[in-house]
Every structure is written in C-alpha cells, then in structure tokens.
Write an enzyme that holds these catalytic residues in place. Structure first.
Site, short mmCIF file in Angstrom:
data_model
loop_
_atom_site.label_atom_id
_atom_site.label_comp_id
_atom_site.label_asym_id
_atom_site.label_seq_id
_atom_site.Cartn_x
_atom_site.Cartn_y
_atom_site.Cartn_z
N LYS A 201 0.80 -1.17 0.03
CA LYS A 201 0.01 -0.02 -0.09
C LYS A 201 0.73 1.20 -0.04
CE LYS A 201 -3.99 -2.20 2.30
NZ LYS A 201 -4.53 -2.46 1.01
N CYS A 202 1.90 1.37 -0.79
CA CYS A 202 2.68 2.34 -0.89
C CYS A 202 2.79 2.83 -2.31
CB CYS A 202 4.23 1.59 -0.67
SG CYS A 202 5.78 3.08 -0.79
N GLY A 203 3.08 4.15 -2.28
CA GLY A 203 3.23 5.10 -3.79
C GLY A 203 4.21 4.06 -4.69
#
Length: 162
Positions: A35-37
C-alpha cells in the site's frame, strides 16, 4: 567476511530458507509494501526477474510494515496481492523489520557499510540492495530508483564470474 550466505529467512509460506542457496547468483534484495506509492515497482522487479533469472539473477522480496503501516496484510494476503496484481514469481519472504533493534539480521548487515556504500537505515519501502555472485553488497538504491534503471548494473554483475 560476512555475505548473504550467512543468513536464513522465513519464506512467505512459513518455511526457513538458507540464503546460501543463492550463492553464485546475483541477488537484488528489496523491502516491499502493498500500500505504498512505490508499490507499482513490483512490476519492474518482476520484469528484471523475468529478463535475467536464466542468467543468474535472484530477486528477493521482504515485506515490511515499518513505514506508515503500508504492509498491513498477513503473509498469505501479501502473496496473493503480489501474484494477482503484479504476477510476481520471484521469492517473497515473511514480513520483517528493516530498521531498529528488531531488524532482521540480514537487514542489520545490509544497512552497514560496504566499501564505498555508507551505512544507513532504510529510508522507505522499496530500497534495493544489489549483491554480487559472492553475496557481497555492490549497490544500494533508494526507493525512488525504478528497477529498470538498475538493469545495467545487474548486467555488469551477471557478466562477472564468482
């Protein structure tokens, strides 16, 4: 001298893996998060793996939840996410800590000084370490470095015999 072969890690399916099994391979170690850029880098990592695996590259993914809880899922959820969304075929491991007292021993070693590569904590998800066929660290790349941009360094390392 310490090398990758001196460590073990738990796979994403819960079995202990002797990292000496990767001796003779060029290895890219990456701390990951779902759930990271930077999560789309999974696609680039898979591309590197597909392109160079037959030449001796191993990509090892280590999920980590130390950065703003961007890897909240269980190991089975992480494995499914990587497979379904990015077609990940490279080995994934159980969640680890990469900084601080609870850091996995592999990451305690990786974040130390290695020749011209200074010591330093992991700044964020998708920090990459390139290891040569002898298991020595030869490169460190920040989170914002796209996997494709290190293909040249991988090719150079693959060309060198252990």
């Amino acid at each position: 001298m310490t090398s990758l072969a001196d460590f073990t890690a738990t796979t994403i399916t819960g079995t202990e893996k002797d990292l000496a099994d990767y001796a003779g391979s060029v290895v890219l170690v990456v701390n990951t998060a779902s759930k990271c850029g930077f999560t789309p880098q999974y696609a680039g990592l898979q591309d590197l793996y597909a392109r160079f695996h037959d030449k001796g590259l191993a990509v090892l993914g280590f999920p980590c939840d130390q950065f703003m809880n961007q890897e909240p899922g269980s190991e089975s959820e992480i494995a499914e996410f990587c497979s379904v969304n990015f077609g990940v075929e490279f080995p994934m491991f159980a969640k680890v800590e990469v900084n601080g007292e609870g850091a996995h021993p592999l990451y305690q070693w990786l974040t130390g000084a290695h020749g011209d590569i200074p010591a330093g904590e992991i700044g964020w998800n998708f920090t990459k370490f390139l290891l040569d066929r002898d298991g020595a660290v030869i490169g460190r790349y920040a989170s914002d470095v796209e996997p494709a941009s290190i293909a040249g360094d991988i090719e150079k390392a693959l060309a060198e015999q252990a």
